[in-house]
Enzyme design. Structure first.
Site, PDB file in Angstrom:
ATOM      1  N   THR A  94      85.380 -11.037 -74.998  1.00 18.87           N
ATOM      2  CA  THR A  94      86.748 -10.938 -74.472  1.00 18.87           C
ATOM      3  C   THR A  94      86.760 -11.553 -73.072  1.00 18.87           C
ATOM      4  O   THR A  94      86.937 -10.851 -72.080  1.00 18.87           O
ATOM      5  CB  THR A  94      87.188  -9.457 -74.386  1.00 18.87           C
ATOM      6  OG1 THR A  94      86.142  -8.715 -73.726  1.00 18.87           O
ATOM      7  CG2 THR A  94      87.430  -8.862 -75.745  1.00 18.87           C
ATOM      8  N   CYS A 278      80.464  -8.740 -67.323  1.00 16.41           N
ATOM      9  CA  CYS A 278      81.501  -7.697 -67.383  1.00 16.41           C
ATOM     10  C   CYS A 278      82.183  -7.344 -66.070  1.00 16.41           C
ATOM     11  O   CYS A 278      83.404  -7.211 -66.045  1.00 16.41           O
ATOM     12  CB  CYS A 278      80.899  -6.428 -67.977  1.00 16.41           C
ATOM     13  SG  CYS A 278      80.389  -6.671 -69.676  1.00 16.41           S
ATOM     14  N   PHE A 279      81.431  -7.137 -64.998  1.00 13.34           N
ATOM     15  CA  PHE A 279      82.040  -6.552 -63.794  1.00 13.34           C
ATOM     16  C   PHE A 279      83.252  -7.364 -63.331  1.00 13.34           C
ATOM     17  O   PHE A 279      84.347  -6.832 -63.158  1.00 13.34           O
ATOM     18  CB  PHE A 279      81.021  -6.440 -62.654  1.00 13.34           C
ATOM     19  CG  PHE A 279      80.076  -5.279 -62.783  1.00 13.34           C
ATOM     20  CD1 PHE A 279      80.123  -4.418 -63.865  1.00 13.34           C
ATOM     21  CD2 PHE A 279      79.120  -5.034 -61.808  1.00 13.34           C
ATOM     22  CE1 PHE A 279      79.250  -3.346 -63.984  1.00 13.34           C
ATOM     23  CE2 PHE A 279      78.243  -3.968 -61.912  1.00 13.34           C
ATOM     24  CZ  PHE A 279      78.310  -3.126 -62.996  1.00 13.34           C
ATOM     25  N   PHE A 340      71.151 -13.010 -64.363  1.00 18.38           N
ATOM     26  CA  PHE A 340      71.954 -12.243 -63.410  1.00 18.38           C
ATOM     27  C   PHE A 340      71.251 -10.981 -62.948  1.00 18.38           C
ATOM     28  O   PHE A 340      71.588 -10.408 -61.926  1.00 18.38           O
ATOM     29  CB  PHE A 340      73.358 -11.960 -63.971  1.00 18.38           C
ATOM     30  CG  PHE A 340      73.483 -10.745 -64.841  1.00 18.38           C
ATOM     31  CD1 PHE A 340      73.828  -9.511 -64.312  1.00 18.38           C
ATOM     32  CD2 PHE A 340      73.262 -10.838 -66.210  1.00 18.38           C
ATOM     33  CE1 PHE A 340      73.964  -8.386 -65.113  1.00 18.38           C
ATOM     34  CE2 PHE A 340      73.395  -9.724 -67.022  1.00 18.38           C
ATOM     35  CZ  PHE A 340      73.740  -8.495 -66.476  1.00 18.38           C
ATOM     36  N   LYS A 341      70.230 -10.561 -63.720  1.00 18.42           N
ATOM     37  CA  LYS A 341      69.336  -9.499 -63.256  1.00 18.42           C
ATOM     38  C   LYS A 341      68.047  -9.576 -64.063  1.00 18.42           C
ATOM     39  O   LYS A 341      67.963 -10.372 -65.006  1.00 18.42           O
ATOM     40  CB  LYS A 341      69.993  -8.141 -63.383  1.00 18.42           C
ATOM     41  CG  LYS A 341      70.289  -7.718 -64.812  1.00 18.42           C
ATOM     42  CD  LYS A 341      70.770  -6.333 -64.723  1.00 18.42           C
ATOM     43  CE  LYS A 341      71.034  -5.503 -65.789  1.00 18.42           C
ATOM     44  NZ  LYS A 341      71.422  -4.222 -65.823  1.00 18.42           N
ATOM     45  N   ARG A 348      75.420 -15.071 -67.411  1.00 13.80           N
ATOM     46  CA  ARG A 348      76.858 -15.138 -67.162  1.00 13.80           C
ATOM     47  C   ARG A 348      77.193 -14.572 -65.772  1.00 13.80           C
ATOM     48  O   ARG A 348      76.763 -13.476 -65.441  1.00 13.80           O
ATOM     49  CB  ARG A 348      77.621 -14.398 -68.265  1.00 13.80           C
ATOM     50  CG  ARG A 348      77.565 -15.159 -69.590  1.00 13.80           C
ATOM     51  CD  ARG A 348      78.219 -14.410 -70.733  1.00 13.80           C
ATOM     52  NE  ARG A 348      77.440 -13.259 -71.159  1.00 13.80           N
ATOM     53  CZ  ARG A 348      77.782 -12.476 -72.186  1.00 13.80           C
ATOM     54  NH1 ARG A 348      78.879 -12.726 -72.855  1.00 13.80           N
ATOM     55  NH2 ARG A 348      77.025 -11.452 -72.521  1.00 13.80           N
ATOM     56  N   ARG A 444      67.089 -10.346 -53.175  1.00 10.15           N
ATOM     57  CA  ARG A 444      66.957  -9.112 -53.962  1.00 10.15           C
ATOM     58  C   ARG A 444      66.128  -8.041 -53.266  1.00 10.15           C
ATOM     59  O   ARG A 444      65.786  -7.032 -53.888  1.00 10.15           O
ATOM     60  CB  ARG A 444      66.311  -9.448 -55.318  1.00 10.15           C
ATOM     61  CG  ARG A 444      67.156 -10.362 -56.177  1.00 10.15           C
ATOM     62  CD  ARG A 444      68.364  -9.632 -56.696  1.00 10.15           C
ATOM     63  NE  ARG A 444      69.253 -10.516 -57.424  1.00 10.15           N
ATOM     64  CZ  ARG A 444      70.285 -10.076 -58.129  1.00 10.15           C
ATOM     65  NH1 ARG A 444      70.571  -8.797 -58.180  1.00 10.15           N
ATOM     66  NH2 ARG A 444      71.047 -10.927 -58.755  1.00 10.15           N
TER      67      ARG A 444
END
Ligand SMILES: NC(=O)c1ccc[n+]([C@@H]2O[C@H](COP(=O)([O-])OP(=O)(O)OC[C@H]3O[C@@H](n4cnc5c(N)ncnc54)[C@H](O)[C@@H]3O)[C@@H](O)[C@H]2O)c1
Length: 465
Positions: A94, A278-279, A340-341, A348, A444
Protein backbone atom coordinates in the site's frame (compact mmCIF):
# COMPACT_ATOMS: atom_id res chain seq x y z
CA UNK A 1 -18.52 -20.81 12.90
CA UNK A 2 -16.55 -23.92 11.93
CA UNK A 3 -12.88 -23.71 12.68
CA UNK A 4 -10.62 -22.59 9.90
CA UNK A 5 -8.78 -25.29 7.92
CA UNK A 6 -7.73 -23.38 4.79
CA UNK A 7 -6.15 -19.95 4.68
CA UNK A 8 -5.07 -18.00 1.64
CA UNK A 9 -2.82 -14.95 1.80
CA UNK A 10 -2.63 -12.57 -1.16
CA UNK A 11 0.84 -10.99 -1.25
CA UNK A 12 4.05 -12.94 -0.59
CA UNK A 13 6.11 -9.99 0.65
CA UNK A 14 7.81 -8.98 3.90
CA UNK A 15 4.54 -9.38 5.78
CA UNK A 16 2.73 -12.18 3.92
CA UNK A 17 5.74 -14.53 3.76
CA UNK A 18 6.86 -14.50 7.40
CA UNK A 19 3.35 -14.18 8.90
CA UNK A 20 1.97 -17.13 6.99
CA UNK A 21 5.09 -19.22 7.66
CA UNK A 22 4.54 -18.73 11.38
CA UNK A 23 0.81 -19.54 11.15
CA UNK A 24 1.68 -22.72 9.22
CA UNK A 25 4.25 -23.67 11.84
CA UNK A 26 1.97 -23.05 14.82
CA UNK A 27 -1.19 -24.50 13.23
CA UNK A 28 -0.16 -27.74 11.51
CA UNK A 29 -3.80 -28.68 10.78
CA UNK A 30 -4.39 -25.48 8.78
CA UNK A 31 -3.38 -25.42 5.12
CA UNK A 32 -1.81 -22.07 4.31
CA UNK A 33 -1.34 -20.94 0.70
CA UNK A 34 0.50 -17.71 -0.04
CA UNK A 35 -0.16 -16.33 -3.52
CA UNK A 36 1.34 -13.50 -5.50
CA UNK A 37 1.09 -12.17 -9.05
CA UNK A 38 4.87 -11.81 -9.09
CA UNK A 39 6.03 -15.16 -10.47
CA UNK A 40 9.71 -14.51 -9.74
CA UNK A 41 8.92 -13.92 -6.09
CA UNK A 42 6.92 -17.15 -5.85
CA UNK A 43 9.70 -19.08 -7.63
CA UNK A 44 12.13 -17.71 -5.06
CA UNK A 45 9.86 -18.84 -2.21
CA UNK A 46 9.85 -22.31 -3.77
CA UNK A 47 13.60 -22.49 -4.35
CA UNK A 48 15.58 -25.47 -3.07
CA UNK A 49 18.40 -23.21 -1.91
CA UNK A 50 16.88 -21.69 1.22
CA UNK A 51 19.60 -19.06 1.31
CA UNK A 52 17.99 -17.42 -1.71
CA UNK A 53 14.47 -16.95 -0.33
CA UNK A 54 13.20 -13.50 -1.44
CA UNK A 55 13.19 -12.25 2.13
CA UNK A 56 15.92 -12.54 4.69
CA UNK A 57 14.75 -12.79 8.29
CA UNK A 58 16.53 -14.65 11.08
CA UNK A 59 14.69 -17.97 11.70
CA UNK A 60 12.55 -17.78 8.55
CA UNK A 61 14.32 -20.32 6.37
CA UNK A 62 14.16 -22.96 9.10
CA UNK A 63 10.37 -22.61 9.28
CA UNK A 64 9.99 -22.68 5.50
CA UNK A 65 12.18 -25.82 5.40
CA UNK A 66 9.98 -27.45 8.03
CA UNK A 67 6.51 -26.57 6.68
CA UNK A 68 6.80 -25.99 2.92
CA UNK A 69 5.06 -28.71 0.91
CA UNK A 70 3.31 -29.96 4.08
CA UNK A 71 0.86 -27.21 5.07
CA UNK A 72 2.62 -24.17 3.61
CA UNK A 73 2.44 -23.51 -0.12
CA UNK A 74 3.59 -20.65 -2.35
CA UNK A 75 1.74 -20.27 -5.63
CA UNK A 76 0.73 -17.93 -8.45
CA UNK A 77 -2.69 -19.58 -8.71
CA UNK A 78 -4.49 -16.74 -6.98
CA UNK A 79 -8.05 -17.66 -8.00
CA UNK A 80 -7.72 -21.29 -6.94
CA UNK A 81 -6.37 -20.35 -3.51
CA UNK A 82 -9.15 -17.77 -2.97
CA UNK A 83 -11.80 -20.29 -4.00
CA UNK A 84 -10.55 -22.97 -1.60
CA UNK A 85 -9.93 -20.80 1.48
CA UNK A 86 -12.39 -19.93 4.24
CA UNK A 87 -10.21 -17.05 5.37
CA UNK A 88 -8.33 -14.72 3.00
CA UNK A 89 -5.60 -12.36 4.21
CA UNK A 90 -4.85 -9.35 2.04
CA UNK A 91 -1.20 -8.55 2.52
CA UNK A 92 -0.35 -6.55 -0.58
CA UNK A 93 1.65 -3.35 -0.70
CA UNK A 94 0.00 0.00 0.00
CA UNK A 95 2.62 2.54 -1.10
CA UNK A 96 2.27 6.30 -0.98
CA UNK A 97 0.43 7.58 -4.05
CA UNK A 98 2.72 8.97 -6.75
CA UNK A 99 -0.03 10.53 -8.86
CA UNK A 100 -3.38 12.33 -8.72
CA UNK A 101 -5.29 13.37 -5.62
CA UNK A 102 -3.30 12.81 -2.46
CA UNK A 103 -0.05 12.40 -4.43
CA UNK A 104 2.92 12.14 -2.07
CA UNK A 105 0.74 11.51 1.01
CA UNK A 106 -2.31 9.29 0.64
CA UNK A 107 -1.98 5.51 0.48
CA UNK A 108 -2.35 4.03 -2.99
CA UNK A 109 -5.11 1.47 -2.62
CA UNK A 110 -5.18 0.17 -6.18
CA UNK A 111 -3.63 -3.18 -5.20
CA UNK A 112 -6.15 -3.58 -2.38
CA UNK A 113 -9.04 -2.82 -4.70
CA UNK A 114 -7.76 -5.34 -7.25
CA UNK A 115 -7.66 -7.98 -4.53
CA UNK A 116 -11.20 -7.16 -3.42
CA UNK A 117 -12.47 -7.41 -7.00
CA UNK A 118 -10.64 -10.66 -7.48
CA UNK A 119 -12.14 -12.15 -4.32
CA UNK A 120 -15.61 -10.95 -5.35
CA UNK A 121 -15.22 -12.56 -8.78
CA UNK A 122 -13.98 -15.92 -7.54
CA UNK A 123 -15.76 -16.56 -4.22
CA UNK A 124 -18.63 -19.04 -4.33
CA UNK A 125 -19.09 -19.49 -0.58
CA UNK A 126 -18.87 -17.28 2.53
CA UNK A 127 -15.43 -15.87 3.28
CA UNK A 128 -13.70 -13.99 6.02
CA UNK A 129 -11.52 -11.31 4.44
CA UNK A 130 -8.72 -10.05 6.68
CA UNK A 131 -6.96 -6.74 6.06
CA UNK A 132 -3.36 -7.47 6.98
CA UNK A 133 -1.96 -4.58 4.95
CA UNK A 134 -1.80 -1.21 6.69
CA UNK A 135 -4.78 0.79 5.49
CA UNK A 136 -6.33 4.20 6.01
CA UNK A 137 -9.16 4.26 8.52
CA UNK A 138 -12.47 3.28 6.87
CA UNK A 139 -10.94 1.23 4.04
CA UNK A 140 -12.88 -1.81 5.22
CA UNK A 141 -16.02 0.04 4.13
CA UNK A 142 -14.69 0.36 0.58
CA UNK A 143 -13.73 -3.32 0.49
CA UNK A 144 -17.16 -4.29 1.81
CA UNK A 145 -18.86 -2.18 -0.89
CA UNK A 146 -16.85 -3.79 -3.68
CA UNK A 147 -17.47 -7.28 -2.35
CA UNK A 148 -21.18 -6.72 -1.79
CA UNK A 149 -21.81 -5.07 -5.15
CA UNK A 150 -19.75 -7.24 -7.43
CA UNK A 151 -19.76 -10.60 -5.65
CA UNK A 152 -21.84 -13.71 -6.21
CA UNK A 153 -24.21 -12.89 -3.30
CA UNK A 154 -22.03 -14.67 -0.77
CA UNK A 155 -21.49 -13.24 2.71
CA UNK A 156 -18.17 -11.53 3.34
CA UNK A 157 -17.00 -10.56 6.82
CA UNK A 158 -14.22 -7.99 6.76
CA UNK A 159 -11.74 -7.95 9.61
CA UNK A 160 -8.86 -5.59 10.26
CA UNK A 161 -5.81 -7.40 11.64
CA UNK A 162 -2.85 -5.04 11.24
CA UNK A 163 0.62 -6.47 11.45
CA UNK A 164 3.04 -5.09 14.05
CA UNK A 165 6.14 -7.14 13.21
CA UNK A 166 9.43 -5.32 12.76
CA UNK A 167 11.72 -6.41 9.95
CA UNK A 168 14.88 -8.05 11.20
CA UNK A 169 13.02 -9.59 14.15
CA UNK A 170 9.86 -10.64 12.28
CA UNK A 171 9.79 -14.28 13.38
CA UNK A 172 10.48 -13.47 17.01
CA UNK A 173 7.86 -10.68 16.91
CA UNK A 174 5.26 -13.02 15.42
CA UNK A 175 5.88 -15.90 17.81
CA UNK A 176 6.05 -13.68 20.90
CA UNK A 177 3.68 -10.91 19.77
CA UNK A 178 3.06 -8.17 22.37
CA UNK A 179 -0.51 -8.14 21.14
CA UNK A 180 -2.67 -9.07 18.19
CA UNK A 181 -5.39 -6.66 17.15
CA UNK A 182 -8.60 -7.87 15.53
CA UNK A 183 -11.17 -5.33 14.43
CA UNK A 184 -14.57 -6.38 13.15
CA UNK A 185 -18.27 -5.68 13.12
CA UNK A 186 -20.28 -6.02 16.31
CA UNK A 187 -22.92 -8.15 14.55
CA UNK A 188 -23.24 -11.90 15.38
CA UNK A 189 -21.48 -12.86 12.12
CA UNK A 190 -18.82 -10.20 12.75
CA UNK A 191 -18.23 -11.58 16.24
CA UNK A 192 -18.01 -15.13 14.88
CA UNK A 193 -15.41 -14.01 12.34
CA UNK A 194 -13.35 -12.25 15.01
CA UNK A 195 -13.48 -15.39 17.15
CA UNK A 196 -12.43 -17.58 14.21
CA UNK A 197 -9.36 -15.45 13.59
CA UNK A 198 -8.66 -15.26 17.30
CA UNK A 199 -8.72 -19.07 17.42
CA UNK A 200 -5.91 -19.16 14.84
CA UNK A 201 -3.69 -16.98 17.03
CA UNK A 202 -4.71 -18.81 20.21
CA UNK A 203 -2.69 -21.79 18.93
CA UNK A 204 0.34 -20.01 20.37
CA UNK A 205 -0.64 -16.75 22.04
CA UNK A 206 -2.50 -16.25 25.33
CA UNK A 207 -6.02 -14.98 24.80
CA UNK A 208 -5.42 -11.83 26.90
CA UNK A 209 -3.01 -10.60 24.27
CA UNK A 210 -5.56 -10.86 21.46
CA UNK A 211 -7.48 -7.60 21.51
CA UNK A 212 -10.81 -7.20 19.79
CA UNK A 213 -12.01 -3.74 18.73
CA UNK A 214 -14.26 -2.20 16.14
CA UNK A 215 -12.85 -2.09 12.60
CA UNK A 216 -12.09 1.62 12.58
CA UNK A 217 -10.13 1.59 15.84
CA UNK A 218 -8.10 -1.32 14.57
CA UNK A 219 -7.26 0.36 11.24
CA UNK A 220 -6.36 3.63 12.93
CA UNK A 221 -4.37 1.99 15.75
CA UNK A 222 -1.83 0.68 13.26
CA UNK A 223 -1.19 4.14 11.81
CA UNK A 224 -1.00 5.61 15.31
CA UNK A 225 1.41 2.92 16.56
CA UNK A 226 3.82 3.63 13.72
CA UNK A 227 3.43 7.38 14.16
CA UNK A 228 4.31 7.12 17.88
CA UNK A 229 7.34 4.91 17.18
CA UNK A 230 8.65 7.21 14.46
CA UNK A 231 7.98 10.22 16.66
CA UNK A 232 10.23 8.77 19.35
CA UNK A 233 13.05 8.33 16.85
CA UNK A 234 12.64 11.86 15.52
CA UNK A 235 12.44 13.24 19.06
CA UNK A 236 15.74 11.72 20.13
CA UNK A 237 17.34 12.60 16.79
CA UNK A 238 16.51 16.29 17.14
CA UNK A 239 18.13 16.21 20.57
CA UNK A 240 21.21 14.52 19.05
CA UNK A 241 21.73 17.68 16.97
CA UNK A 242 21.57 19.77 20.12
CA UNK A 243 24.05 17.45 21.88
CA UNK A 244 26.58 17.95 19.12
CA UNK A 245 26.49 21.70 19.78
CA UNK A 246 26.56 21.57 23.57
CA UNK A 247 28.93 18.77 24.60
CA UNK A 248 26.04 16.82 26.06
CA UNK A 249 26.08 13.13 25.07
CA UNK A 250 22.97 11.64 23.50
CA UNK A 251 23.58 8.21 24.98
CA UNK A 252 23.71 9.68 28.49
CA UNK A 253 20.51 11.60 27.78
CA UNK A 254 18.71 8.50 26.46
CA UNK A 255 19.74 6.61 29.56
CA UNK A 256 18.77 9.40 31.91
CA UNK A 257 15.31 9.92 30.47
CA UNK A 258 14.73 6.21 29.76
CA UNK A 259 14.91 5.42 33.47
CA UNK A 260 11.70 7.38 33.90
CA UNK A 261 9.14 4.58 33.80
CA UNK A 262 6.68 6.85 32.02
CA UNK A 263 9.16 7.29 29.17
CA UNK A 264 10.86 3.88 29.17
CA UNK A 265 14.23 2.94 27.63
CA UNK A 266 13.24 1.55 24.22
CA UNK A 267 13.48 3.29 20.85
CA UNK A 268 15.74 6.03 22.15
CA UNK A 269 18.80 5.33 20.00
CA UNK A 270 19.86 8.33 17.98
CA UNK A 271 20.76 7.51 14.40
CA UNK A 272 21.06 8.88 10.89
CA UNK A 273 17.27 8.61 10.62
CA UNK A 274 14.53 6.03 10.39
CA UNK A 275 13.77 4.18 7.18
CA UNK A 276 11.72 1.18 6.17
CA UNK A 277 8.62 0.87 4.11
CA UNK A 278 6.18 1.87 6.82
CA UNK A 279 7.00 4.77 9.15
CA UNK A 280 7.10 7.52 6.55
CA UNK A 281 4.28 6.12 4.44
CA UNK A 282 1.98 5.60 7.42
CA UNK A 283 2.60 9.04 8.91
CA UNK A 284 2.03 10.70 5.53
CA UNK A 285 -1.20 8.79 5.34
CA UNK A 286 -2.20 9.93 8.84
CA UNK A 287 -1.36 13.50 7.87
CA UNK A 288 -3.46 13.18 4.73
CA UNK A 289 -6.43 11.76 6.59
CA UNK A 290 -6.26 14.47 9.28
CA UNK A 291 -6.06 17.18 6.64
CA UNK A 292 -8.93 15.71 4.67
CA UNK A 293 -11.10 16.12 7.80
CA UNK A 294 -9.94 19.74 8.14
CA UNK A 295 -7.72 18.96 11.13
CA UNK A 296 -4.76 21.02 9.96
CA UNK A 297 -3.08 21.40 13.35
CA UNK A 298 -3.17 17.62 13.84
CA UNK A 299 -1.71 17.11 10.37
CA UNK A 300 1.06 19.69 10.91
CA UNK A 301 2.02 18.13 14.23
CA UNK A 302 2.62 14.67 12.74
CA UNK A 303 4.18 15.97 9.55
CA UNK A 304 6.96 17.45 11.67
CA UNK A 305 8.12 13.89 12.49
CA UNK A 306 8.97 13.38 8.82
CA UNK A 307 10.53 16.82 8.45
CA UNK A 308 12.81 16.07 11.42
CA UNK A 309 13.79 12.73 9.87
CA UNK A 310 14.70 14.36 6.56
CA UNK A 311 16.71 16.94 8.48
CA UNK A 312 18.67 14.22 10.27
CA UNK A 313 19.66 12.53 6.99
CA UNK A 314 20.67 15.77 5.27
CA UNK A 315 22.56 17.07 8.28
CA UNK A 316 24.56 13.82 8.39
CA UNK A 317 25.51 14.18 4.71
CA UNK A 318 26.33 17.88 5.13
CA UNK A 319 28.59 17.05 8.05
CA UNK A 320 30.56 14.63 5.88
CA UNK A 321 30.97 17.28 3.20
CA UNK A 322 32.03 20.05 5.58
CA UNK A 323 34.40 17.77 7.54
CA UNK A 324 36.11 16.82 4.28
CA UNK A 325 36.95 20.50 3.71
CA UNK A 326 33.79 21.27 1.73
CA UNK A 327 34.98 19.38 -1.28
CA UNK A 328 34.35 15.71 -1.84
CA UNK A 329 34.50 15.70 -5.63
CA UNK A 330 36.58 12.68 -6.65
CA UNK A 331 37.10 11.62 -3.03
CA UNK A 332 36.65 7.96 -2.23
CA UNK A 333 33.97 7.43 0.41
CA UNK A 334 33.00 3.97 1.57
CA UNK A 335 29.44 3.35 2.71
CA UNK A 336 29.01 0.49 5.14
CA UNK A 337 25.40 -0.67 5.09
CA UNK A 338 22.56 -0.01 2.65
CA UNK A 339 19.64 -1.84 4.32
CA UNK A 340 17.38 0.40 6.40
CA UNK A 341 18.41 -1.57 9.47
CA UNK A 342 20.41 -4.66 10.35
CA UNK A 343 19.24 -8.23 9.76
CA UNK A 344 17.06 -7.39 6.77
CA UNK A 345 17.70 -7.01 3.05
CA UNK A 346 14.93 -4.40 2.82
CA UNK A 347 16.16 -1.00 1.62
CA UNK A 348 12.90 0.89 1.27
CA UNK A 349 13.34 4.50 2.49
CA UNK A 350 16.76 3.59 3.87
CA UNK A 351 18.75 6.56 5.15
CA UNK A 352 21.68 5.28 3.07
CA UNK A 353 19.86 6.18 -0.14
CA UNK A 354 19.41 9.83 0.83
CA UNK A 355 22.97 10.17 2.17
CA UNK A 356 24.50 8.53 -0.92
CA UNK A 357 22.43 10.74 -3.18
CA UNK A 358 23.60 13.90 -1.41
CA UNK A 359 27.26 12.78 -1.64
CA UNK A 360 26.88 11.87 -5.31
CA UNK A 361 25.51 15.35 -5.99
CA UNK A 362 28.92 16.60 -4.82
CA UNK A 363 30.55 14.07 -7.19
CA UNK A 364 32.12 11.87 -4.55
CA UNK A 365 33.25 8.41 -5.64
CA UNK A 366 31.27 6.02 -3.53
CA UNK A 367 31.74 2.34 -2.83
CA UNK A 368 28.97 0.54 -1.01
CA UNK A 369 29.18 -2.64 1.01
CA UNK A 370 26.16 -4.36 2.53
CA UNK A 371 26.19 -8.01 3.63
CA UNK A 372 22.63 -8.72 2.42
CA UNK A 373 21.65 -6.18 -0.22
CA UNK A 374 22.28 -6.94 -3.89
CA UNK A 375 24.01 -4.64 -6.37
CA UNK A 376 20.86 -4.50 -8.54
CA UNK A 377 18.81 -3.32 -5.56
CA UNK A 378 21.28 -0.55 -4.73
CA UNK A 379 21.28 0.80 -8.29
CA UNK A 380 17.49 0.46 -8.51
CA UNK A 381 17.11 2.55 -5.33
CA UNK A 382 19.31 5.30 -6.74
CA UNK A 383 17.81 5.23 -10.22
CA UNK A 384 14.34 5.53 -8.68
CA UNK A 385 15.26 8.96 -7.29
CA UNK A 386 15.85 10.23 -10.82
CA UNK A 387 18.49 12.66 -9.57
CA UNK A 388 20.93 11.67 -12.33
CA UNK A 389 21.10 9.18 -15.17
CA UNK A 390 21.50 5.46 -14.46
CA UNK A 391 24.87 5.59 -16.29
CA UNK A 392 26.05 8.38 -14.02
CA UNK A 393 24.95 6.44 -10.92
CA UNK A 394 26.96 3.42 -12.10
CA UNK A 395 29.97 5.56 -12.94
CA UNK A 396 30.13 7.32 -9.58
CA UNK A 397 28.99 4.52 -7.29
CA UNK A 398 30.34 0.98 -7.15
CA UNK A 399 29.26 -1.97 -5.05
CA UNK A 400 31.75 -4.31 -3.41
CA UNK A 401 31.84 -7.57 -1.48
CA UNK A 402 35.32 -6.98 -0.06
CA UNK A 403 34.66 -4.38 2.65
CA UNK A 404 38.16 -4.23 4.10
CA UNK A 405 40.12 -4.22 0.87
CA UNK A 406 38.16 -1.30 -0.61
CA UNK A 407 39.18 1.02 2.19
CA UNK A 408 42.66 1.31 0.61
CA UNK A 409 43.28 4.99 -0.15
CA UNK A 410 39.75 5.92 0.96
CA UNK A 411 39.15 9.34 2.46
CA UNK A 412 36.22 8.42 4.64
CA UNK A 413 33.85 5.67 5.78
CA UNK A 414 30.19 6.28 6.58
CA UNK A 415 28.38 3.66 8.66
CA UNK A 416 24.72 3.74 7.71
CA UNK A 417 23.36 0.37 8.88
CA UNK A 418 24.12 -1.16 12.28
CA UNK A 419 25.24 -4.58 11.00
CA UNK A 420 27.03 -6.42 13.84
CA UNK A 421 29.92 -7.43 11.60
CA UNK A 422 31.14 -3.83 11.35
CA UNK A 423 31.97 -3.98 15.04
CA UNK A 424 34.28 -6.94 14.50
CA UNK A 425 36.36 -5.39 11.71
CA UNK A 426 40.08 -4.84 12.17
CA UNK A 427 39.80 -1.05 12.31
CA UNK A 428 43.54 -0.67 12.87
CA UNK A 429 44.29 -2.27 9.49
CA UNK A 430 41.55 -0.19 7.90
CA UNK A 431 43.09 2.97 9.37
CA UNK A 432 46.55 2.09 8.13
CA UNK A 433 45.44 1.69 4.54
CA UNK A 434 43.21 4.80 4.35
CA UNK A 435 44.40 8.26 3.31
CA UNK A 436 45.13 10.55 6.25
CA UNK A 437 43.42 12.20 7.95
CA UNK A 438 41.11 9.17 7.97
CA UNK A 439 37.46 9.92 8.74
CA UNK A 440 34.73 7.62 10.05
CA UNK A 441 31.18 8.99 10.24
CA UNK A 442 29.16 6.68 12.44
CA UNK A 443 25.47 7.18 11.73
CA UNK A 444 24.52 4.29 14.00
CA UNK A 445 26.66 4.91 17.06
CA UNK A 446 28.11 1.46 16.53
CA UNK A 447 31.77 1.86 17.48
CA UNK A 448 33.63 2.93 20.58
CA UNK A 449 34.83 6.54 20.40
CA UNK A 450 37.95 6.06 22.56
CA UNK A 451 39.13 3.02 20.58
CA UNK A 452 38.60 4.74 17.24
CA UNK A 453 40.35 7.91 18.35
CA UNK A 454 43.27 5.98 19.82
CA UNK A 455 43.75 4.23 16.48
CA UNK A 456 43.98 7.69 14.93
CA UNK A 457 40.65 8.20 13.20
CA UNK A 458 38.79 11.46 12.99
CA UNK A 459 35.71 9.78 14.38
CA UNK A 460 32.28 11.42 14.28
CA UNK A 461 29.49 9.72 16.20
CA UNK A 462 25.99 11.06 15.85
CA UNK A 463 24.85 12.88 19.01
CA UNK A 464 28.34 13.55 20.35
CA UNK A 465 30.42 16.65 19.72
N1 LIG B 1 7.23 -4.50 5.84
C1 LIG B 1 6.86 -4.35 7.10
O1 LIG B 1 7.68 -4.35 8.02
C2 LIG B 1 5.41 -4.16 7.46
C3 LIG B 1 5.02 -4.29 8.78
C4 LIG B 1 3.69 -4.14 9.10
C5 LIG B 1 2.77 -3.86 8.10
N2 LIG B 1 3.17 -3.74 6.81
C6 LIG B 1 2.14 -3.49 5.79
O2 LIG B 1 1.87 -4.71 5.13
C7 LIG B 1 1.57 -4.48 3.75
C8 LIG B 1 2.48 -5.30 2.87
O3 LIG B 1 3.82 -4.87 3.08
P1 LIG B 1 5.06 -5.71 2.55
O4 LIG B 1 6.26 -5.04 3.13
O5 LIG B 1 4.84 -7.15 2.80
O6 LIG B 1 4.96 -5.41 0.98
P2 LIG B 1 5.73 -6.17 -0.20
O7 LIG B 1 5.84 -5.18 -1.31
O8 LIG B 1 6.97 -6.81 0.34
O9 LIG B 1 4.76 -7.35 -0.64
C9 LIG B 1 3.53 -7.14 -1.26
C10 LIG B 1 3.32 -8.25 -2.30
O10 LIG B 1 1.97 -8.16 -2.78
C11 LIG B 1 1.97 -8.56 -4.15
N3 LIG B 1 0.74 -8.10 -4.80
C12 LIG B 1 0.36 -6.83 -5.09
N4 LIG B 1 -0.85 -6.82 -5.67
C13 LIG B 1 -1.25 -8.11 -5.76
C14 LIG B 1 -2.43 -8.73 -6.26
N5 LIG B 1 -3.43 -8.02 -6.76
N6 LIG B 1 -2.50 -10.09 -6.21
C15 LIG B 1 -1.49 -10.81 -5.70
N7 LIG B 1 -0.35 -10.28 -5.19
C16 LIG B 1 -0.24 -8.93 -5.23
C17 LIG B 1 3.23 -7.93 -4.69
O11 LIG B 1 3.63 -8.58 -5.89
C18 LIG B 1 4.22 -8.14 -3.52
O12 LIG B 1 4.98 -9.33 -3.66
C19 LIG B 1 1.68 -2.96 3.56
O13 LIG B 1 0.41 -2.39 3.69
C20 LIG B 1 2.56 -2.53 4.69
O14 LIG B 1 2.32 -1.20 5.08
C21 LIG B 1 4.47 -3.91 6.47
Amino acid sequence: MKSITKICCIGAGYVGGPTMSVIAKQCPEIQVTVVDINKDRIDQWNTNDLDTLPIYEPGLKEIVAERRGKNLFFSTEVDKAIDEAQMIFISVNTPTKTYGKGKGQAADLKFIELCARNIAKVAKDDKIVVEKSTLPVRTAQAIQNILDNTGNSVNFEILSNPEFLAEGTAIEDLIHADRVLIGGNDTPSGQAAKDALSAVYEHWLPKERILQTNVWSSELSKLVANAFLAQRVSSINTISALCEKTDANIQEISRAIGFDSRIGPKFLNASVGFGGSCFQKDILNLVYIARSYGLNEVADYWEQVIIANDYQKSRFAENIISSLYNTISGKKIIIYGWAFKKDTNDTRESAAIAVADALLEERAEIIVYDPKVSEERIYADLDYLNTRSPEENRRLLKVTNTPIEVTKEAHAIAILTEWDEFKTYDWKTIYEQMLKPAFVFDGRRLLDSATMETIGFNYYKIGQS
